[in-house]
Scaffold this motif. Structure first.
Motif: not given
Length: 190
Positions: A189, A178-179, A181-186, A143
């Motif tokens: 979805r 980062t966490t 943003q990734s939780e928000k995008s998860r 990553k």
């Protein structure tokens, strides 16, 4: 109930043993904890241990004690945290109490001075091993952001001589963003 007692006994004896035979500070105990609790006992995953080490390192206090608290809590809750604190703190307390009684004799002893010099070299090797193993694990994930953060933190600390406190705060901020943003995008979805 019997299983719970065995877990607490294992937590205490493991942290007591690791703390008693770990010289060089908290960074040295982290790979030993990984070997014991991840590789041998398989109580937690390697990524979890890496996360616990990062939290322990960026929290105030001794890294070894912080890591023990987090590890004990993760495995057995509050009672596990209390057990691991005791197991981690008792050996240095006992050893330093004995050493302080004989400090003057130790200070002048050539053999003790030689042993301490040799231990410094061993400690440097263990810390280098931690950096290589944990840094290697970050690179293995392939990553880009963690690799850039790791490299940037090294450059900032080693070459630019930026205070480590600022580096930890920036890295923590990057991790939090980062966490988030990734939780928000998860969630979007789902």
């Amino acid at each position: 109930m019997k299983k719970n007692i065995k877990v607490h006994q294992k937590l205490f004896t493991s942290t007591f043993y690791l703390s008693a035979f770990t010289f060089g500070g908290g960074f040295v105990i982290i790979p030993l904890m990984k070997k014991k609790f991840v590789d041998d006992l398989k109580w937690i995953e390697e990524k979890e241990m890496l996360d616990l080490a990062a939290i322990a390192q960026s929290s105030p206090g001794a890294v070894a004690v912080n890591a023990s608290i987090l590890l004990g809590y993760r495995i057995a809750g509050i009672s596990g945290a209390l057990i691991t604190i005791l197991g981690t703190v008792l050996p240095p307390l006992i050893i330093l109490s004995v050493i302080s009684m004989f400090y003057a004799a130790f200070r002048e002893n050539i053999v003790v001075n030689a042993v301490l010099k040799g231990m410094q070299a061993g400690i440097a090797a263990v810390i280098a091993d931690v950096v290589i193993n944990m840094g290697g694990n970050v690179v293995k994930e392939k990553k880009l952001l963690p690799i850039l953060v790791m490299g940037g933190a090294f450059i900032a600390a080693y070459f630019l001589k930026i205070n480590v406190m600022y580096i930890i705060l920036v890295c923590g901020g990057i991790g939090a963003i980062t966490t988030y943003q990734s939780e928000k995008s998860r969630k979007e979805r789902s």
